[in-house]
Design a protein around this motif. Sequence first.
Motif, PDB file in Angstrom:
ATOM      1  N   ASP A  47      24.332  40.842 -54.823  1.00 23.51           N
ATOM      2  CA  ASP A  47      23.196  40.493 -55.684  1.00 23.51           C
ATOM      3  C   ASP A  47      23.581  40.577 -57.159  1.00 23.51           C
ATOM      4  O   ASP A  47      23.249  39.681 -57.953  1.00 23.51           O
ATOM      5  CB  ASP A  47      22.011  41.418 -55.403  1.00 23.51           C
ATOM      6  CG  ASP A  47      21.220  41.005 -54.181  1.00 23.51           C
ATOM      7  OD1 ASP A  47      21.465  39.902 -53.652  1.00 23.51           O
ATOM      8  OD2 ASP A  47      20.343  41.775 -53.747  1.00 23.51           O
ATOM      9  N   ALA A  48      24.272  41.652 -57.527  1.00 20.87           N
ATOM     10  CA  ALA A  48      24.683  41.812 -58.924  1.00 20.87           C
ATOM     11  C   ALA A  48      25.680  40.732 -59.325  1.00 20.87           C
ATOM     12  O   ALA A  48      25.622  40.194 -60.439  1.00 20.87           O
ATOM     13  CB  ALA A  48      25.280  43.199 -59.142  1.00 20.87           C
ATOM     14  N   THR A  50      26.078  37.636 -57.994  1.00 21.93           N
ATOM     15  CA  THR A  50      25.459  36.312 -58.104  1.00 21.93           C
ATOM     16  C   THR A  50      24.537  36.231 -59.317  1.00 21.93           C
ATOM     17  O   THR A  50      24.414  35.172 -59.941  1.00 21.93           O
ATOM     18  CB  THR A  50      24.693  35.956 -56.825  1.00 21.93           C
ATOM     19  OG1 THR A  50      23.745  36.985 -56.516  1.00 21.93           O
ATOM     20  CG2 THR A  50      25.649  35.807 -55.643  1.00 21.93           C
ATOM     21  N   SER A  51      23.897  37.321 -59.673  1.00 21.66           N
ATOM     22  CA  SER A  51      23.080  37.327 -60.894  1.00 21.66           C
ATOM     23  C   SER A  51      23.951  37.122 -62.122  1.00 21.66           C
ATOM     24  O   SER A  51      23.555  36.414 -63.068  1.00 21.66           O
ATOM     25  CB  SER A  51      22.314  38.650 -61.012  1.00 21.66           C
ATOM     26  OG  SER A  51      21.328  38.761 -60.004  1.00 21.66           O
ATOM     27  N   ALA A  54      24.755  33.480 -62.307  1.00 21.14           N
ATOM     28  CA  ALA A  54      23.577  32.729 -62.772  1.00 21.14           C
ATOM     29  C   ALA A  54      23.406  32.875 -64.275  1.00 21.14           C
ATOM     30  O   ALA A  54      23.075  31.899 -64.974  1.00 21.14           O
ATOM     31  CB  ALA A  54      22.330  33.215 -62.037  1.00 21.14           C
ATOM     32  N   ASP A  55      23.650  34.073 -64.808  1.00 22.26           N
ATOM     33  CA  ASP A  55      23.554  34.276 -66.252  1.00 22.26           C
ATOM     34  C   ASP A  55      24.603  33.429 -66.988  1.00 22.26           C
ATOM     35  O   ASP A  55      24.318  32.855 -68.057  1.00 22.26           O
ATOM     36  CB  ASP A  55      23.762  35.754 -66.597  1.00 22.26           C
ATOM     37  CG  ASP A  55      22.583  36.621 -66.178  1.00 22.26           C
ATOM     38  OD1 ASP A  55      21.490  36.075 -65.933  1.00 22.26           O
ATOM     39  OD2 ASP A  55      22.766  37.851 -66.100  1.00 22.26           O
ATOM     40  N   ASP A  58      23.424  29.897 -67.037  1.00 18.57           N
ATOM     41  CA  ASP A  58      22.356  29.742 -68.027  1.00 18.57           C
ATOM     42  C   ASP A  58      22.912  29.666 -69.442  1.00 18.57           C
ATOM     43  O   ASP A  58      22.365  28.955 -70.303  1.00 18.57           O
ATOM     44  CB  ASP A  58      21.366  30.893 -67.914  1.00 18.57           C
ATOM     45  CG  ASP A  58      20.497  30.796 -66.670  1.00 18.57           C
ATOM     46  OD1 ASP A  58      20.475  29.717 -66.037  1.00 18.57           O
ATOM     47  OD2 ASP A  58      19.852  31.811 -66.311  1.00 18.57           O
ATOM     48  N   THR A  79      26.174  32.446 -54.544  1.00 22.16           N
ATOM     49  CA  THR A  79      25.389  31.970 -55.686  1.00 22.16           C
ATOM     50  C   THR A  79      24.721  30.631 -55.374  1.00 22.16           C
ATOM     51  O   THR A  79      23.557  30.406 -55.726  1.00 22.16           O
ATOM     52  CB  THR A  79      26.285  31.826 -56.922  1.00 22.16           C
ATOM     53  OG1 THR A  79      26.931  33.068 -57.202  1.00 22.16           O
ATOM     54  CG2 THR A  79      25.478  31.409 -58.136  1.00 22.16           C
ATOM     55  N   ARG A  82      21.710  31.342 -53.285  1.00 17.67           N
ATOM     56  CA  ARG A  82      20.611  32.034 -53.971  1.00 17.67           C
ATOM     57  C   ARG A  82      20.034  31.232 -55.120  1.00 17.67           C
ATOM     58  O   ARG A  82      18.825  31.283 -55.383  1.00 17.67           O
ATOM     59  CB  ARG A  82      21.127  33.383 -54.486  1.00 17.67           C
ATOM     60  CG  ARG A  82      20.050  34.263 -55.096  1.00 17.67           C
ATOM     61  CD  ARG A  82      20.630  35.590 -55.561  1.00 17.67           C
ATOM     62  NE  ARG A  82      19.630  36.403 -56.225  1.00 17.67           N
ATOM     63  CZ  ARG A  82      19.909  37.480 -56.956  1.00 17.67           C
ATOM     64  NH1 ARG A  82      21.167  37.862 -57.117  1.00 17.67           N
ATOM     65  NH2 ARG A  82      18.936  38.159 -57.525  1.00 17.67           N
ATOM     66  N   PHE A  83      20.885  30.463 -55.820  1.00 20.32           N
ATOM     67  CA  PHE A  83      20.445  29.712 -56.996  1.00 20.32           C
ATOM     68  C   PHE A  83      20.873  28.240 -56.881  1.00 20.32           C
ATOM     69  O   PHE A  83      21.615  27.732 -57.723  1.00 20.32           O
ATOM     70  CB  PHE A  83      21.042  30.316 -58.272  1.00 20.32           C
ATOM     71  CG  PHE A  83      20.699  31.758 -58.511  1.00 20.32           C
ATOM     72  CD1 PHE A  83      19.445  32.131 -58.956  1.00 20.32           C
ATOM     73  CD2 PHE A  83      21.646  32.753 -58.294  1.00 20.32           C
ATOM     74  CE1 PHE A  83      19.124  33.458 -59.185  1.00 20.32           C
ATOM     75  CE2 PHE A  83      21.343  34.088 -58.530  1.00 20.32           C
ATOM     76  CZ  PHE A  83      20.079  34.450 -58.965  1.00 20.32           C
ATOM     77  N   ARG A  86      20.742  25.862 -59.893  1.00 23.05           N
ATOM     78  CA  ARG A  86      21.695  26.067 -60.985  1.00 23.05           C
ATOM     79  C   ARG A  86      23.089  25.552 -60.644  1.00 23.05           C
ATOM     80  O   ARG A  86      23.859  25.198 -61.537  1.00 23.05           O
ATOM     81  CB  ARG A  86      21.786  27.552 -61.348  1.00 23.05           C
ATOM     82  CG  ARG A  86      20.565  28.128 -62.068  1.00 23.05           C
ATOM     83  CD  ARG A  86      20.803  29.610 -62.324  1.00 23.05           C
ATOM     84  NE  ARG A  86      19.836  30.206 -63.225  1.00 23.05           N
ATOM     85  CZ  ARG A  86      18.742  30.838 -62.842  1.00 23.05           C
ATOM     86  NH1 ARG A  86      18.451  30.893 -61.539  1.00 23.05           N
ATOM     87  NH2 ARG A  86      17.927  31.390 -63.725  1.00 23.05           N
TER      88      ARG A  86
END
Length: 241
Positions: A47-48, A50-51, A54-55, A58, A79, A82-83, A86
């Motif tokens: 989770d950390a 893939t976040s 994503a950042d 972005d 990723t 989950r996203f 993106r």
Amino acid sequence: MLPVVFIHGIRVSGTMWEPVISRLDRPATALDLPGHGVRRGEPFSMDAATSAVADAIDSLGGRALVVGLSLGGYVGIATAERFPERVAGLAAMGCTSRGAAMVGLYRFAASLAARDPSRANRISSLLLRRLLPGPAGAAMVTGGLSCEVMPQAVEAVAGHDQLAALAAYPGRVWLVNGARDRFRINERDFLRACRDGRLILIPRRGHLGVLKGPGPLARLVGDLCDQVDRPERAVATPSPR
């Protein structure tokens, strides 16, 4: 112009991609995953990780081609699941092995490294420079090594269902393997799981050997970006040599 987010392998950092990024004619960034590089000491979880990806996407406008090697490839797959909005497309490199035997091998290697991380880092640095002479090897170690995070990373990959993730992702996927990579053993299973997938084999290269030719690899990544941007004009993607 579609940007690119690069994800590094286990225990190294985003600097491993510098020789490729310097030859790429489009916006690109290579992040450090939790527990690696400038984020050394942070706990690693999928989770950390893939976040963090994503950042990075972005920061380049919210949509990018994601390119990951080894651990980075597994994180890229997660990723995309989950996203998906993106991840405009995914190039997952050197990450098509799974099963109890492979997980056991990874766990054993990670546990050895974590017993004495300083020693493991020194050995890894020597081996990486020998395997990848010149700028490619230097880039692998410039950001520092983090062998202590290896058990967490291995468990995160082992706890994620990559085939289900690929089946859930609607975008284009390229599975890129060195033809001599011993960890490509389940590549056909991964390919069948993709909704829109292609397999690219790089001749005479092993697991990390795909980085020996940063120029051809940059051209390949650029071509994949073009295919995402103009799918109706896509042609067969050549393997870099």
